[in-house]
Write a protein that holds these residues in place. Structure first.
Motif, PDB file in Angstrom:
ATOM      1  N   ALA A 197      37.454  42.233  47.338  1.00 11.15           N
ATOM      2  CA  ALA A 197      37.480  40.804  47.031  1.00 11.15           C
ATOM      3  C   ALA A 197      38.357  40.512  45.822  1.00 11.15           C
ATOM      4  O   ALA A 197      39.189  39.596  45.835  1.00 11.15           O
ATOM      5  N   VAL A 198      38.188  41.293  44.758  1.00 11.56           N
ATOM      6  CA  VAL A 198      38.973  41.073  43.535  1.00 11.56           C
ATOM      7  C   VAL A 198      40.453  41.331  43.798  1.00 11.56           C
ATOM      8  O   VAL A 198      41.326  40.590  43.318  1.00 11.56           O
ATOM      9  N   GLY A 199      40.752  42.379  44.574  1.00  7.85           N
ATOM     10  CA  GLY A 199      42.149  42.677  44.882  1.00  7.85           C
ATOM     11  C   GLY A 199      42.823  41.555  45.650  1.00  7.85           C
ATOM     12  O   GLY A 199      43.975  41.200  45.375  1.00  7.85           O
ATOM     13  N   SER A 200      42.103  40.973  46.616  1.00 10.77           N
ATOM     14  CA  SER A 200      42.670  39.870  47.408  1.00 10.77           C
ATOM     15  C   SER A 200      42.962  38.652  46.543  1.00 10.77           C
ATOM     16  O   SER A 200      44.033  38.032  46.636  1.00 10.77           O
ATOM     17  N   ILE A 201      42.010  38.301  45.691  1.00 12.82           N
ATOM     18  CA  ILE A 201      42.163  37.103  44.857  1.00 12.82           C
ATOM     19  C   ILE A 201      43.282  37.272  43.835  1.00 12.82           C
ATOM     20  O   ILE A 201      44.151  36.408  43.675  1.00 12.82           O
ATOM     21  N   THR A 202      43.291  38.417  43.132  1.00  9.28           N
ATOM     22  CA  THR A 202      44.268  38.606  42.050  1.00  9.28           C
ATOM     23  C   THR A 202      45.687  38.799  42.570  1.00  9.28           C
ATOM     24  O   THR A 202      46.644  38.353  41.928  1.00  9.28           O
ATOM     25  N   SER A 203      45.844  39.445  43.728  1.00 10.58           N
ATOM     26  CA  SER A 203      47.196  39.754  44.203  1.00 10.58           C
ATOM     27  C   SER A 203      47.989  38.494  44.518  1.00 10.58           C
ATOM     28  O   SER A 203      49.183  38.404  44.186  1.00 10.58           O
ATOM     29  N   THR A 204      47.352  37.523  45.175  1.00 17.95           N
ATOM     30  CA  THR A 204      48.075  36.291  45.499  1.00 17.95           C
ATOM     31  C   THR A 204      48.377  35.468  44.256  1.00 17.95           C
ATOM     32  O   THR A 204      49.439  34.842  44.164  1.00 17.95           O
ATOM     33  N   GLN A 205      47.457  35.490  43.291  1.00 19.00           N
ATOM     34  CA  GLN A 205      47.706  34.782  42.040  1.00 19.00           C
ATOM     35  C   GLN A 205      48.870  35.415  41.278  1.00 19.00           C
ATOM     36  O   GLN A 205      49.755  34.711  40.776  1.00 19.00           O
ATOM     37  N   VAL A 206      48.873  36.733  41.192  1.00 20.93           N
ATOM     38  CA  VAL A 206      49.944  37.428  40.469  1.00 20.93           C
ATOM     39  C   VAL A 206      51.279  37.221  41.168  1.00 20.93           C
ATOM     40  O   VAL A 206      52.322  37.055  40.517  1.00 20.93           O
ATOM     41  N   TYR A 207      51.275  37.214  42.509  1.00 23.31           N
ATOM     42  CA  TYR A 207      52.530  36.984  43.232  1.00 23.31           C
ATOM     43  C   TYR A 207      53.090  35.601  42.919  1.00 23.31           C
ATOM     44  O   TYR A 207      54.304  35.431  42.763  1.00 23.31           O
ATOM     45  N   ALA A 208      52.200  34.613  42.795  1.00 26.79           N
ATOM     46  CA  ALA A 208      52.649  33.253  42.460  1.00 26.79           C
ATOM     47  C   ALA A 208      53.244  33.204  41.060  1.00 26.79           C
ATOM     48  O   ALA A 208      54.175  32.429  40.796  1.00 26.79           O
TER      49      ALA A 208
END
Length: 410
Positions: free
Chosen positions: A361-372
């Motif tokens: 769950a944490v990986g999914s949430i943080t990865s898209t934020q960091v990509y943005a």
């Protein structure tokens, strides 16, 4: 203080009944079951259009599924230590098929969300298969058997998005859930014929005591805490890659279709299959060595992954290395924790897999934020940082164990 699981009243069959054929059936059924919680990801646009859901609301389909899956880990998986696992598996799979049929025929938003919640809750049957496989296996083969079953789980996760995307294009999003329901029912008939009749484990704890003992395992078992932390970190890295990779691949200048993007899952399957031998190494007493090597490979895998825009072949190599490393550590983790409490395999599975859910769950949430914020390079730095943290956790644990051993000898 005496462990809450010391000297439990356990009833069990005297003969182990795990065959190679049954292990493969467990792997296939586990993959089919876990895929149910990942099908929705490429279907969100189609579901939102049909039910007139906003982009913000449609995300709840994924959230509800994951939350209910986490609840199922704590509330349903421990039942494998309390009731006959054969009956538990068959009943849960029948209800899972029913929930999938309801999703595929849903006509209103409340029905859709209720049914998708039940799909997530019942998908934890995957972990009951893992615990049951460990129970049926002789100790010298337990790691190898668990490795085979968990390979099916990883393959199910990797192929779910590809299958769902292709079927959505051909037959619509409902066909995905109806097909899964049909395959689940076929699996039930196969399992009724193949699951051993007599093999079971039963504890004298009632249900509330069972859940309490599941939570107390964290305080009682150092190996569970350490291996749980490693699971959280490796699956965070896994989720960082597979959640964010669709963004650069679908964007200009690469601009791949969703079907082609999903094909990268086949590279991941190659890595997952290559890692099945990790269980055999754990059976031979090389679990710690396997962990150290695999975590080092996990860190290094982010170098070719970061070169995605140079050549897609670099991404293929990185995906194989990352999935190989994640699967090898995961199999080793399970082999080591099952060894310490054979009578509590379902509770150990539930306790361990909670860390998996948190990491995913944490990986999914943080990865898209960091990509943005910082693009693909930022995502790779995040993944490499998480992977390095996992390696450091293992190194510190090994050093502390050796220091404690040297003090005892002195």
């Amino acid at each position: 203080m005496q462990s809450s699981l010391q000297n439990p009243k356990v009833y069990t069959s005297t003969n182990q009944s795990m065959t190679s054929a049954l292990a493969w059936v467990f792997a296939i059924c586990s993959g089919l079951s876990v895929a149910n919680i990942y099908y929705a990801q490429p279907l969100l646009d189609s579901i939102a259009l049909e039910f007139d859901l906003s982009n913000a609301t449609i995300g709840l389909v994924i959230t509800v599924t994951q939350i209910c899956y986490a609840l199922g880990l704590l509330l349903l998986v421990p039942l494998g230590d309390l009731v006959n696992r054969r009956k538990l598996i068959i009943i849960q799979m029948l209800f899972s098929a029913l929930a999938l049929i309801v999703v595929g025929n849903s006509t209103t938003q409340p029905i859709l969300f209720f049914a998708i919640a039940m799909v997530g809750l019942l998908a934890v049957i995957t972990q009951t298969f893992v615990a049951y496989a460990a129970h049926l296996s002789v100790e010298s083969e337990r790691g190898s058997i668990v490795g085979r079953v968990t390979s099916g789980i990883v393959i199910g996760i990797l192929l779910a998005r590809t299958v769902a995307g292709v079927m959505n294009d051909w037959l619509g999003w409902r066909s995905v859930y109806l097909l899964s329901a049909g395959l689940t029912l076929i699996s039930v008939f196969v399992l009724i014929r193949m699951l051993p009749q007599r093999s079971f484990t039963k504890t004298n704890l009632n249900y509330l005591q069972l859940i309490g003992s599941t939570l107390r395992l964290y305080g009682e078992l150092r190996v569970l805490r350490i291996r749980g932390i490693l699971a959280m970190l490796i699956f965070m890295a896994f989720s960082i890659l597979w959640t964010a990779v669709v963004l650069p691949l679908s964007a200009s200048p690469i601009s791949l279709s969703h079907s082609l993007i999903g094909a990268f899952g086949f590279a991941g399957i190659a890595g997952a299959l290559a890692a099945t031998k990790a269980g055999k190494q754990a059976d031979r007493g090389f679990g710690q060595k396997t962990t150290g090597i695999s975590l080092s490979i996990l860190v290094l895998s982010w170098i070719p992954i970061a070169l995605l825009h140079t050549s897609l072949w670099f991404l293929v190599v990185g995906v194989i290395l990352l999935d190989l490393a994640v699967q090898a550590v995961h199999v080793t983790n399970q082999s080591l924790i099952y060894h310490v409490r054979p009578e509590a395999q379902s509770r150990l599975t539930a306790s361990y897999m909670v860390f998996y859910s948190i990491g995913s769950a944490v990986g999914s949430i943080t990865s898209t934020q960091v990509y943005a914020w910082s693009g693909w390079k930022g995502v790779c730095c995040l993944g490499a940082g998480v992977s390095t943290t996992a390696l450091l956790v293992w190194v510190v644990d090994r050093l502390s164990v050796r220091l404690a051993a040297s003090k005892r000898e002195a």
